[in-house]
Design a protein around this motif. Structure first.
Motif, PDB file in Angstrom:
ATOM      1  N   PHE A   1       0.805  -1.218   0.000  1.00  0.00           N
ATOM      2  CA  PHE A   1       0.000   0.000   0.000  1.00  0.00           C
ATOM      3  C   PHE A   1       0.842   1.273   0.000  1.00  0.00           C
ATOM      4  O   PHE A   1       0.566   2.199  -0.773  1.00  0.00           O
ATOM      5  N   GLN A   2       1.869   1.342   0.852  1.00  0.00           N
ATOM      6  CA  GLN A   2       2.675   2.559   0.877  1.00  0.00           C
ATOM      7  C   GLN A   2       3.403   2.767  -0.436  1.00  0.00           C
ATOM      8  O   GLN A   2       3.376   3.863  -1.003  1.00  0.00           O
ATOM      9  N   LEU A   3       4.044   1.716  -0.935  1.00  0.00           N
ATOM     10  CA  LEU A   3       4.737   1.845  -2.219  1.00  0.00           C
ATOM     11  C   LEU A   3       3.750   1.999  -3.371  1.00  0.00           C
ATOM     12  O   LEU A   3       3.982   2.760  -4.307  1.00  0.00           O
ATOM     13  N   GLY A   4       2.626   1.274  -3.292  1.00  0.00           N
ATOM     14  CA  GLY A   4       1.627   1.361  -4.359  1.00  0.00           C
ATOM     15  C   GLY A   4       1.010   2.741  -4.467  1.00  0.00           C
ATOM     16  O   GLY A   4       1.000   3.350  -5.547  1.00  0.00           O
ATOM     17  N   PHE A   5       0.508   3.259  -3.354  1.00  0.00           N
ATOM     18  CA  PHE A   5      -0.083   4.596  -3.372  1.00  0.00           C
ATOM     19  C   PHE A   5       0.987   5.664  -3.573  1.00  0.00           C
ATOM     20  O   PHE A   5       0.721   6.718  -4.156  1.00  0.00           O
ATOM     21  N   GLY A   6       2.211   5.396  -3.076  1.00  0.00           N
ATOM     22  CA  GLY A   6       3.308   6.336  -3.326  1.00  0.00           C
ATOM     23  C   GLY A   6       3.596   6.467  -4.806  1.00  0.00           C
ATOM     24  O   GLY A   6       3.855   7.569  -5.313  1.00  0.00           O
ATOM     25  N   MET A   7       3.531   5.339  -5.539  1.00  0.00           N
ATOM     26  CA  MET A   7       3.726   5.364  -6.987  1.00  0.00           C
ATOM     27  C   MET A   7       2.614   6.152  -7.678  1.00  0.00           C
ATOM     28  O   MET A   7       2.865   6.963  -8.587  1.00  0.00           O
TER      29      MET A   7
ATOM     30  N   PRO B   1       3.707   9.554   1.684  1.00  0.00           N
ATOM     31  CA  PRO B   1       4.407  10.681   1.033  1.00  0.00           C
ATOM     32  C   PRO B   1       5.915  10.511   0.941  1.00  0.00           C
ATOM     33  O   PRO B   1       6.547  11.034   0.011  1.00  0.00           O
ATOM     34  N   GLN B   2       6.511   9.786   1.891  1.00  0.00           N
ATOM     35  CA  GLN B   2       7.956   9.563   1.836  1.00  0.00           C
ATOM     36  C   GLN B   2       8.337   8.807   0.566  1.00  0.00           C
ATOM     37  O   GLN B   2       9.308   9.170  -0.122  1.00  0.00           O
ATOM     38  N   TYR B   3       7.578   7.775   0.230  1.00  0.00           N
ATOM     39  CA  TYR B   3       7.871   6.994  -0.972  1.00  0.00           C
ATOM     40  C   TYR B   3       7.434   7.736  -2.225  1.00  0.00           C
ATOM     41  O   TYR B   3       8.015   7.544  -3.295  1.00  0.00           O
ATOM     42  N   MET B   4       6.423   8.576  -2.089  1.00  0.00           N
ATOM     43  CA  MET B   4       6.032   9.436  -3.210  1.00  0.00           C
ATOM     44  C   MET B   4       7.197  10.320  -3.633  1.00  0.00           C
ATOM     45  O   MET B   4       7.502  10.446  -4.824  1.00  0.00           O
ATOM     46  N   ILE B   5       7.887  10.916  -2.653  1.00  0.00           N
ATOM     47  CA  ILE B   5       9.013  11.807  -2.953  1.00  0.00           C
ATOM     48  C   ILE B   5      10.178  11.024  -3.558  1.00  0.00           C
ATOM     49  O   ILE B   5      10.812  11.464  -4.533  1.00  0.00           O
TER      50      ILE B   5
ATOM     51  N   LEU C   1      10.087   8.161  -5.250  1.00  0.00           N
ATOM     52  CA  LEU C   1       9.751   7.713  -6.604  1.00  0.00           C
ATOM     53  C   LEU C   1       9.664   8.895  -7.563  1.00  0.00           C
ATOM     54  O   LEU C   1      10.055   8.777  -8.732  1.00  0.00           O
ATOM     55  N   ARG C   2       9.172  10.013  -7.079  1.00  0.00           N
ATOM     56  CA  ARG C   2       9.121  11.223  -7.922  1.00  0.00           C
ATOM     57  C   ARG C   2      10.533  11.668  -8.291  1.00  0.00           C
ATOM     58  O   ARG C   2      10.802  12.073  -9.433  1.00  0.00           O
ATOM     59  N   ALA C   3      11.468  11.579  -7.333  1.00  0.00           N
ATOM     60  CA  ALA C   3      12.862  11.929  -7.617  1.00  0.00           C
ATOM     61  C   ALA C   3      13.449  10.993  -8.669  1.00  0.00           C
ATOM     62  O   ALA C   3      14.211  11.414  -9.544  1.00  0.00           O
ATOM     63  N   GLY C   4      13.090   9.711  -8.597  1.00  0.00           N
ATOM     64  CA  GLY C   4      13.564   8.768  -9.607  1.00  0.00           C
ATOM     65  C   GLY C   4      12.995   9.068 -10.980  1.00  0.00           C
ATOM     66  O   GLY C   4      13.686   8.912 -11.997  1.00  0.00           O
ATOM     67  N   MET C   5      11.752   9.529 -11.026  1.00  0.00           N
ATOM     68  CA  MET C   5      11.129   9.850 -12.321  1.00  0.00           C
ATOM     69  C   MET C   5      11.774  11.040 -12.998  1.00  0.00           C
ATOM     70  O   MET C   5      11.817  11.115 -14.231  1.00  0.00           O
ATOM     71  N   THR C   6      12.295  11.967 -12.216  1.00  0.00           N
ATOM     72  CA  THR C   6      12.940  13.148 -12.817  1.00  0.00           C
ATOM     73  C   THR C   6      14.228  12.779 -13.539  1.00  0.00           C
ATOM     74  O   THR C   6      14.701  13.550 -14.386  1.00  0.00           O
TER      75      THR C   6
ATOM     76  N   SER D   1      13.506   0.735 -11.277  1.00  0.00           N
ATOM     77  CA  SER D   1      13.733  -0.480 -10.497  1.00  0.00           C
ATOM     78  C   SER D   1      14.690  -0.243  -9.331  1.00  0.00           C
ATOM     79  O   SER D   1      14.469  -0.753  -8.227  1.00  0.00           O
ATOM     80  N   GLY D   2      15.749   0.537  -9.549  1.00  0.00           N
ATOM     81  CA  GLY D   2      16.692   0.829  -8.460  1.00  0.00           C
ATOM     82  C   GLY D   2      16.044   1.617  -7.344  1.00  0.00           C
ATOM     83  O   GLY D   2      16.237   1.315  -6.153  1.00  0.00           O
ATOM     84  N   THR D   3      15.254   2.624  -7.699  1.00  0.00           N
ATOM     85  CA  THR D   3      14.563   3.443  -6.696  1.00  0.00           C
ATOM     86  C   THR D   3      13.527   2.617  -5.946  1.00  0.00           C
ATOM     87  O   THR D   3      13.377   2.744  -4.724  1.00  0.00           O
ATOM     88  N   ILE D   4      12.796   1.768  -6.670  1.00  0.00           N
ATOM     89  CA  ILE D   4      11.785   0.916  -6.036  1.00  0.00           C
ATOM     90  C   ILE D   4      12.439  -0.058  -5.061  1.00  0.00           C
ATOM     91  O   ILE D   4      11.939  -0.282  -3.949  1.00  0.00           O
ATOM     92  N   LYS D   5      13.569  -0.619  -5.458  1.00  0.00           N
ATOM     93  CA  LYS D   5      14.282  -1.553  -4.579  1.00  0.00           C
ATOM     94  C   LYS D   5      14.759  -0.852  -3.310  1.00  0.00           C
ATOM     95  O   LYS D   5      14.614  -1.380  -2.202  1.00  0.00           O
ATOM     96  N   THR D   6      15.320   0.356  -3.464  1.00  0.00           N
ATOM     97  CA  THR D   6      15.760   1.119  -2.288  1.00  0.00           C
ATOM     98  C   THR D   6      14.585   1.443  -1.382  1.00  0.00           C
ATOM     99  O   THR D   6      14.677   1.325  -0.150  1.00  0.00           O
ATOM    100  N   SER D   7      13.471   1.867  -1.970  1.00  0.00           N
ATOM    101  CA  SER D   7      12.273   2.185  -1.193  1.00  0.00           C
ATOM    102  C   SER D   7      11.762   0.955  -0.453  1.00  0.00           C
ATOM    103  O   SER D   7      11.324   1.042   0.703  1.00  0.00           O
ATOM    104  N   ALA D   8      11.802  -0.204  -1.115  1.00  0.00           N
ATOM    105  CA  ALA D   8      11.339  -1.437  -0.489  1.00  0.00           C
ATOM    106  C   ALA D   8      12.213  -1.822   0.705  1.00  0.00           C
ATOM    107  O   ALA D   8      11.701  -2.248   1.751  1.00  0.00           O
ATOM    108  N   VAL D   9      13.521  -1.662   0.566  1.00  0.00           N
ATOM    109  CA  VAL D   9      14.432  -1.964   1.681  1.00  0.00           C
ATOM    110  C   VAL D   9      14.149  -1.044   2.863  1.00  0.00           C
ATOM    111  O   VAL D   9      14.075  -1.488   4.016  1.00  0.00           O
TER     112      VAL D   9
END
Length: 302
Positions: free
Chosen positions: A91-97, A179-183, A185-190, A220-228
């Motif tokens: 949920f956190q990573l999903g809604f963050g995305m 919001p932490q994961y939103m930021i 993932l948003r940074a990774g998108m830039t 994938s790298g940002t998602i993996k870091t967020s998951a850890v």
């Protein structure tokens, strides 16, 4: 000969400079983290109340670990931590995305939504816990007010019901940390060039295809870091649970960290609490190693 000697001196100076920069951080890390972990495992072998010198406590060997393996309260707390890990990853990573995609779009009002979505993370945990306690109050809370409007004379004890309390607290945790994961993932998108999306659009790729074929692989790298970060944070989580429920009612919202705190400071069982802390370290490392192994093997297959 003189050139090689000069290169050696230069490399030696570079090594000394690198060590000079790393040494202060390593000393702080070693003093407050490594030394603390070593001491934790030492205290776990003692029958110690936390009062008086540990050197005078009775050595029990692995008796505390044997006791912990039979402790049903700890098993329940561990189960709640695993549930928190699952909810955080899904949920956190999903809604963050989803939120990251919204604020990364070029739609009108994205600056406003960036501020609104980030606000829960700006609140202190104590303020967040008290705020949601008031909102979930069974008599004057906002949620029961809405519930009464839909179904009169219907009242639910969100934080006092054994069946509901964990889900209520998990909702609040997701609300605060999404919001932490939103930021992140948003940074990774830039970092993804716009030219890639423009080329995909010219080739006729839909928005969904661009997200599935381009955005996710490149993130994938940002998602993996967020998951850890999500896994580690969930395994050692403490503060919001302690503020809102204290692990109650009847231990149904207990986590390993709150159980450890009670044993250490409420029941004066510092040795047993250190055993719980040591198991938290071992379990967290095991979960992270399994996760890293699974993701690495998947990357190798791809």
């Amino acid at each position: 000969m003189s050139t090689s000697l000069t290169l050696r001196k230069r490399r030696r100076k570079e090594h000394i400079t690198i060590i000079g920069f790393i040494l202060p951080a390593f000393l702080v890390y070693g003093t407050y983290v490594l030394y603390g972990i070593i001491n934790t495992f030492y205290y776990s072998t003692l029958d110690w109340s936390g009062i008086g010198p540990a050197s005078q406590a009775v050595q029990t060997g692995f008796a505390n670990f044997s006791k912990l393996l039979k402790d049903g309260h700890f098993a329940h707390a561990l189960g709640n931590n695993i549930l928190l890990v699952f909810v955080s990853l899904v949920f956190q990573l999903g809604f963050g995305m989803i939120l990251a995609l919204i604020i990364n779009s070029r739609a009108r009002g994205t600056r406003f939504f960036r501020t609104v979505y980030f606000m829960p993370l700006l609140l202190s945990t104590v303020a967040t816990g008290i705020l949601w306690q008031l909102m979930l109050d069974p008599y004057s809370g906002l949620f029961n007010g809405i519930l009464n409007f839909i179904s009169p004379d219907q009242r639910l004890s969100w934080l006092g019901s054994e069946q509901v309390v964990m889900f209520a607290v998990l909702f609040v945790i997701c609300w605060q940390y999404t919001p932490q994961y939103m930021i992140l993932l948003r940074a990774g998108m830039t970092n993804v060039p716009d030219e890639i999306y423009e080329a995909a659009t010219i080739d006729g790729a839909s928005k969904w295809q661009q997200f599935w074929r381009l955005t996710l692989p490149l993130l994938s790298g940002t998602i993996k870091t967020s998951a850890v970060l999500s896994i580690v944070g969930s395994m050692k989580y403490f503060d919001l649970i302690w503020i809102m429920t204290g692990g109650g009612p009847n231990g149904y919202s207990e986590l390993m960290a709150t159980y450890m705190y009670k044993k250490a400071f409420n029941q004066d069982q510092m040795g047993y609490a250190s055993t719980i802390a040591g198991c938290m370290v071992i379990i967290s490392l095991a979960v992270i190693i399994i996760f890293q192994t699974m993701t690495r093997s998947r990357e190798d297959r791809n």
